[in-house]
Design a protein around this motif. Structure first.
Motif, PDB file in Angstrom:
ATOM      1  N   TRP A  38      67.163  24.056  12.206  1.00  0.00           N
ATOM      2  CA  TRP A  38      66.449  25.216  11.682  1.00  0.00           C
ATOM      3  C   TRP A  38      67.433  26.179  11.014  1.00  0.00           C
ATOM      4  CZ3 TRP A  38      66.876  30.414  12.585  1.00  0.00           C
ATOM      5  CH2 TRP A  38      65.853  31.219  12.081  1.00  0.00           C
ATOM      6  N   LYS A  74      69.050  25.185   7.599  1.00  0.00           N
ATOM      7  CA  LYS A  74      68.133  25.183   6.458  1.00  0.00           C
ATOM      8  C   LYS A  74      67.751  26.581   5.979  1.00  0.00           C
ATOM      9  CE  LYS A  74      66.161  20.713   7.498  1.00  0.00           C
ATOM     10  NZ  LYS A  74      64.940  19.987   7.857  1.00  0.00           N
ATOM     11  N   ARG A  75      68.305  27.613   6.586  1.00  0.00           N
ATOM     12  CA  ARG A  75      67.973  28.995   6.220  1.00  0.00           C
ATOM     13  C   ARG A  75      69.168  29.662   5.538  1.00  0.00           C
ATOM     14  NH1 ARG A  75      64.553  26.599   8.692  1.00  0.00           N
ATOM     15  NH2 ARG A  75      62.470  27.271   9.129  1.00  0.00           N
TER      16      ARG A  75
END
Length: 134
Positions: A101, A104-105
């Motif tokens: 997570w 991917k940010r």
């Protein structure tokens, strides 16, 4: 997209170059600027006399800690992703899912960098203000 899928583009190599360069400059500034300030007698006396020496020190150290902390966070996140490439058990673990997570940010790295730059600007402003005040 599974853990084995990698994103290849012509932008990856320049991205890593600039990412490394920006982090290196921030860490160098966080260490080098205070050393330069205290090694210059005039600047050092002005900072000491301004009553802002502790604040200036904390601003530089905070920016440095943000950069080192973010590097450690991403180091461990990438290690988790590396471990999970061939291991379905790891791919289902919380550590892997959180790491996936995070990677991917964009906003966490932007937040870390903007925070560091803001702290550097404020610290430098405090030093310059101390030096030009009478």
């Amino acid at each position: 997209m599974n853990a084995r899928t990698t994103l290849k583009s012509d932008y990856y190599e320049p991205y890593t170059y600039f990412s490394r360069t920006v982090r290196m400059w921030m860490v160098a500034y966080a260490i080098g600027a205070p050393v330069l300030f205290v090694s210059q007698e005039y600047v050092s006396e002005k900072i000491s006399g301004s009553g802002e020496a502790f604040l200036i020190t904390m601003l530089f150290l905070s920016a440095l800690c943000i950069q080192i902390g973010s590097a450690l966070i991403y180091k461990y996140a990438l290690w988790f992703l590396h471990l999970g490439v061939d291991d379905a058990n790891i791919q289902n673990s919380k550590g892997f899912l959180i790491s996936n997570w995070l990677i991917k940010r964009l906003w966490p790295t932007v937040l870390f960098d903007i925070s560091s730059v803001a702290l550097f600007v404020l610290a430098t402003y405090k030093v310059l203000t101390a030096c030009i005040s009478e």
